[in-house]
Scaffold this active site. Structure first.
Site, PDB file in Angstrom:
ATOM      1  N   GLU A 130    -135.009  41.165  29.577  1.00 52.22           N
ATOM      2  CA  GLU A 130    -136.194  40.046  30.927  1.00 52.22           C
ATOM      3  C   GLU A 130    -136.325  40.895  32.293  1.00 52.22           C
ATOM      4  OE1 GLU A 130    -136.472  35.700  28.346  1.00 52.22           O
ATOM      5  OE2 GLU A 130    -134.928  36.428  29.157  1.00 52.22           O
ATOM      6  N   GLU A 147    -132.845  36.919  21.152  1.00 50.83           N
ATOM      7  CA  GLU A 147    -132.379  35.194  21.291  1.00 50.83           C
ATOM      8  C   GLU A 147    -132.982  34.287  19.626  1.00 50.83           C
ATOM      9  OE1 GLU A 147    -133.202  36.844  25.469  1.00 50.83           O
ATOM     10  OE2 GLU A 147    -133.811  37.481  22.874  1.00 50.83           O
TER      11      GLU A 147
END
Length: 261
Positions: free
Chosen positions: A112, A132
């Protein structure tokens, strides 16, 4: 362990930012706040024109959020500082180019973070993932950004499965600009940064401002804002000495000298 998790080096108009937090360059809230201060100062320094972000060592760029800190009680909505997680994701008004040099594993929040850069270069051994899902949380920034960067169904597969992919696949989907041998990565990143630093900073600012704001606008609305000089960066550019210098240099068949004003 280094005294500070972030190392910076200035070379002319280029700022090199190295995440150096052994063993894996994971980011906790304190590190994120430092990164926010670094990139805020980069944004506000008129002498700096481009930044390179990389990781120390040859194995990890960044695996994202420090899960050891999380296990000790650090919440996922902690105070990550002025720029949000990693100092880049939510830093307002960052109208200067940022290059991410991915020197190894970039997963979770590390990927990210790379998505917050404008240009991504990767070492040939770099690997990527959004794992995640396996720790019962959401890759929030990637869920917003990734489907806008690569084909929707590919983005959803990566988000939902958390599978790993290599630099070659990342480049195939347009997530990475260029792949370089590991021992050439930083040389290539620095060469690109120097090329950018020699260019017109007011134009870069206008490009980043327009791209960021126009993402949620209809085409004609965005064009109207540009032609009416309703972007501050565009208005500054059109009224600048650099705008006149560009035209003069073209007419005189010489290289322009950009002053950023």
């Amino acid at each position: 362990m280094t005294d500070t998790p972030i190392r910076t080096e200035r070379t002319g108009a280029v700022l090199e930012v190295t995440l150096d937090r052994p063993k894996a360059n994971a980011i906790d809230a304190a590190t994120s706040r430092i990164m926010g201060e670094v990139f805020r100062d980069f944004r506000d320094d008129p002498e700096l024109r481009v930044a390179i972000l990389t990781g120390a060592g040859g194995k990890f760029f960044c695996p994202g959020w420090d899960l050891k800190s999380a296990a000790e009680g650090e919440a996922p909505d902690s105070d990550y500082g002025v720029g949000g997680f990693g100092g880049l994701q939510e830093l307002r008004g960052l109208n200067k180019p940022v290059i991410a040099a991915i020197n190894g594993i970039a997963c979770g929040g590390g990927l990210e973070l790379a998505l917050s850069a404008d240009i991504i270069l990767a070492a040939d051994h770099a690997t990527f993932a959004l794992p995640e899902i396996r720790s019962g949380t959401v890759a929030d920034a990637a869920s917003v950004k990734l489907p806008k960067r690569i084909p929707y169904h590919i983005a959803m597969e990566l988000l939902i499965t958390g599978r790993w992919f290599d630099a070659k696949e990342a480049a195939h989907w347009g997530l990475v600009n260029h792949i370089h041998p590991a021992d050439r990565l930083m040389d290539e990143a620095r060469a690109m940064a120097q090329t950018i630093a020699a260019g017109p900073p007011l134009v870069y600012a206008a490009i980043k401002d327009i791209v960021r704001e126009a993402e949620a606008m209809r085409f004609q609305d965005a064009m109207n804002r540009i032609t009416r000089r309703q972007f501050e960066t565009v208005d500054t550019l059109y009224a600048s000495d650099d705008q006149k210098e560009g035209a003069r240099a073209f007419a005189e068949k010489r290289d322009p000298v950009w002053k950023g004003r």
